[in-house]
Design a protein around this motif. Structure first.
Motif, PDB file in Angstrom:
ATOM      1  N   LEU A   1       0.838  -1.193   0.000  1.00 54.67           N
ATOM      2  CA  LEU A   1       0.000   0.000   0.000  1.00 54.67           C
ATOM      3  C   LEU A   1       0.874   1.245   0.000  1.00 54.67           C
ATOM      4  CD1 LEU A   1      -2.703   1.474   0.161  1.00 54.67           C
ATOM      5  CD2 LEU A   1      -2.706   1.058   2.634  1.00 54.67           C
ATOM      6  N   GLU A   2       1.963   1.219   0.739  1.00 49.72           N
ATOM      7  CA  GLU A   2       2.882   2.366   0.767  1.00 49.72           C
ATOM      8  C   GLU A   2       3.492   2.624  -0.612  1.00 49.72           C
ATOM      9  OE1 GLU A   2       3.130   4.604   3.222  1.00 49.72           O
ATOM     10  OE2 GLU A   2       1.552   3.376   4.105  1.00 49.72           O
ATOM     11  N   ASP A   3       3.835   1.559  -1.344  1.00 54.87           N
ATOM     12  CA  ASP A   3       4.345   1.721  -2.717  1.00 54.87           C
ATOM     13  C   ASP A   3       3.316   2.446  -3.571  1.00 54.87           C
ATOM     14  OD1 ASP A   3       6.667   0.192  -2.132  1.00 54.87           O
ATOM     15  OD2 ASP A   3       5.709  -1.677  -2.795  1.00 54.87           O
ATOM     16  N   TYR A   4       2.062   2.011  -3.454  1.00 53.71           N
ATOM     17  CA  TYR A   4       0.994   2.605  -4.254  1.00 53.71           C
ATOM     18  C   TYR A   4       0.737   4.056  -3.845  1.00 53.71           C
ATOM     19  CZ  TYR A   4      -3.381   2.888  -6.886  1.00 53.71           C
ATOM     20  OH  TYR A   4      -4.372   3.243  -7.777  1.00 53.71           O
ATOM     21  N   LYS A   5       0.740   4.335  -2.559  1.00 50.50           N
ATOM     22  CA  LYS A   5       0.534   5.710  -2.095  1.00 50.50           C
ATOM     23  C   LYS A   5       1.619   6.639  -2.628  1.00 50.50           C
ATOM     24  CE  LYS A   5      -1.729   4.860   2.363  1.00 50.50           C
ATOM     25  NZ  LYS A   5      -1.520   4.974   3.825  1.00 50.50           N
ATOM     26  N   ARG A   6       2.871   6.168  -2.580  1.00 52.51           N
ATOM     27  CA  ARG A   6       3.978   6.999  -3.086  1.00 52.51           C
ATOM     28  C   ARG A   6       3.793   7.300  -4.568  1.00 52.51           C
ATOM     29  NH1 ARG A   6       6.976   4.256   0.749  1.00 52.51           N
ATOM     30  NH2 ARG A   6       7.377   2.487  -0.610  1.00 52.51           N
ATOM     31  N   GLN A   7       3.466   6.255  -5.340  1.00 50.22           N
ATOM     32  CA  GLN A   7       3.287   6.467  -6.776  1.00 50.22           C
ATOM     33  C   GLN A   7       2.117   7.399  -7.065  1.00 50.22           C
ATOM     34  OE1 GLN A   7       3.583   3.291  -9.844  1.00 50.22           O
ATOM     35  NE2 GLN A   7       1.441   3.802 -10.211  1.00 50.22           N
ATOM     36  N   GLU A   8       0.988   7.164  -6.421  1.00 47.07           N
ATOM     37  CA  GLU A   8      -0.182   8.003  -6.664  1.00 47.07           C
ATOM     38  C   GLU A   8       0.072   9.444  -6.220  1.00 47.07           C
ATOM     39  OE1 GLU A   8      -3.418   7.284  -8.272  1.00 47.07           O
ATOM     40  OE2 GLU A   8      -1.789   6.038  -9.020  1.00 47.07           O
ATOM     41  N   GLY A   9       0.794   9.611  -5.116  1.00 48.97           N
ATOM     42  CA  GLY A   9       1.152  10.955  -4.667  1.00 48.97           C
ATOM     43  C   GLY A   9       1.984  11.689  -5.706  1.00 48.97           C
TER      44      GLY A   9
ATOM     45  N   ILE B   1      -0.289  12.610  -8.741  1.00 49.65           N
ATOM     46  CA  ILE B   1      -1.156  13.763  -8.460  1.00 49.65           C
ATOM     47  C   ILE B   1      -0.345  15.045  -8.444  1.00 49.65           C
ATOM     48  CG2 ILE B   1      -2.546  14.862  -6.646  1.00 49.65           C
ATOM     49  CD1 ILE B   1      -3.572  11.978  -6.002  1.00 49.65           C
ATOM     50  N   LEU B   2       0.795  15.002  -7.773  1.00 48.88           N
ATOM     51  CA  LEU B   2       1.660  16.177  -7.693  1.00 48.88           C
ATOM     52  C   LEU B   2       2.076  16.623  -9.094  1.00 48.88           C
ATOM     53  CD1 LEU B   2       2.960  17.915  -5.458  1.00 48.88           C
ATOM     54  CD2 LEU B   2       4.983  16.475  -5.687  1.00 48.88           C
ATOM     55  N   SER B   3       2.452  15.671  -9.924  1.00 51.81           N
ATOM     56  CA  SER B   3       2.900  15.979 -11.275  1.00 51.81           C
ATOM     57  C   SER B   3       1.769  16.506 -12.161  1.00 51.81           C
ATOM     58  CB  SER B   3       3.516  14.730 -11.905  1.00 51.81           C
ATOM     59  OG  SER B   3       3.885  14.978 -13.232  1.00 51.81           O
ATOM     60  N   SER B   4       0.648  15.813 -12.159  1.00 50.08           N
ATOM     61  CA  SER B   4      -0.425  16.167 -13.094  1.00 50.08           C
ATOM     62  C   SER B   4      -1.225  17.397 -12.682  1.00 50.08           C
ATOM     63  CB  SER B   4      -1.358  14.979 -13.299  1.00 50.08           C
ATOM     64  OG  SER B   4      -2.048  14.662 -12.112  1.00 50.08           O
ATOM     65  N   LEU B   5      -1.399  17.620 -11.399  1.00 50.11           N
ATOM     66  CA  LEU B   5      -2.240  18.730 -10.956  1.00 50.11           C
ATOM     67  C   LEU B   5      -1.479  19.945 -10.425  1.00 50.11           C
ATOM     68  CD1 LEU B   5      -5.064  16.777  -9.090  1.00 50.11           C
ATOM     69  CD2 LEU B   5      -5.110  17.716 -11.408  1.00 50.11           C
ATOM     70  N   TYR B   6      -0.240  19.739  -9.988  1.00 51.12           N
ATOM     71  CA  TYR B   6       0.479  20.820  -9.312  1.00 51.12           C
ATOM     72  C   TYR B   6       1.848  21.104  -9.920  1.00 51.12           C
ATOM     73  CZ  TYR B   6      -3.251  20.087  -6.026  1.00 51.12           C
ATOM     74  OH  TYR B   6      -4.492  19.950  -5.469  1.00 51.12           O
ATOM     75  N   GLY B   7       2.035  20.713 -11.184  1.00 49.13           N
ATOM     76  CA  GLY B   7       3.283  21.007 -11.868  1.00 49.13           C
ATOM     77  C   GLY B   7       4.502  20.394 -11.194  1.00 49.13           C
ATOM     78  N   GLY B   8       4.295  19.327 -10.434  1.00 47.07           N
ATOM     79  CA  GLY B   8       5.394  18.658  -9.760  1.00 47.07           C
ATOM     80  C   GLY B   8       5.931  19.401  -8.548  1.00 47.07           C
ATOM     81  N   ARG B   9       5.247  20.455  -8.131  1.00 44.67           N
ATOM     82  CA  ARG B   9       5.742  21.294  -7.040  1.00 44.67           C
ATOM     83  C   ARG B   9       4.928  21.082  -5.775  1.00 44.67           C
ATOM     84  NH1 ARG B   9       8.495  26.105  -8.214  1.00 44.67           N
ATOM     85  NH2 ARG B   9       8.800  25.879  -5.981  1.00 44.67           N
ATOM     86  N   ILE B  10       5.591  20.666  -4.715  1.00 44.45           N
ATOM     87  CA  ILE B  10       4.932  20.450  -3.430  1.00 44.45           C
ATOM     88  C   ILE B  10       4.384  21.763  -2.884  1.00 44.45           C
ATOM     89  CG2 ILE B  10       7.011  20.652  -1.998  1.00 44.45           C
ATOM     90  CD1 ILE B  10       4.283  18.072  -1.405  1.00 44.45           C
TER      91      ILE B  10
END
Length: 130
Positions: free
Chosen positions: A75-83, A86-95
């Motif tokens: 589950l942690e692997d999946y959470k990291r990938q999905e995070g 999302i960061l890349s597609s919606l926030y330009g890769g910027r935290i």
């Protein structure tokens, strides 16, 4: 870890059960859980498990007369990938864009802000804990 496929809501429900199991699971074990609540049959579960294998989360191994499904991706692997997705597609890769979006909607409490501040203070420049 190889890139994982994206889980549908139903596949995620099945994976939650599998991730929560103490060891490998069988179709019969999953059928006992989902037959009454979902009305699923053996073939439905087997098909879903094959899709989940294709997405990189499970592997199956024949033991006796039944396949046993073992976790490959946690589950942690999946959470990291999905995070990251999302960061890349919606926030330009910027935290910072992500945190700003959370702060801008007014739903961050002072406690949330304090926890984030403490967390960021514990991270060094490479992103690892100090």
């Amino acid at each position: 870890m190889n890139k994982l496929g994206r889980l549908s809501d139903v596949e995620m429900e099945v994976m939650q059960v599998i991730w929560g199991a103490a060891s490998a699971v069988t179709v019969a074990q999953l059928l006992a859980i989902f037959r009454d609540s979902k009305g699923w049959k053996t073939s439905t579960i087997a098909t879903m498990l094959d899709r989940i294998i294709t997405k990189g989360f499970l592997r199956k191994e024949m033991k006796g007369k039944a396949y046993h499904y073992n976790v490959v991706a946690t589950l942690e692997d999946y959470k990291r990938q999905e995070g990251r997705n999302i960061l890349s597609s919606l926030y330009g890769g910027r935290i910072t864009n992500f945190v700003a979006a959370l702060a801008d909607d007014g739903n961050m409490s002072q406690e949330d802000i304090a926890e984030l501040r403490e967390w960021f203070n514990c991270i060094d420049i490479r992103g690892t804990a100090k």
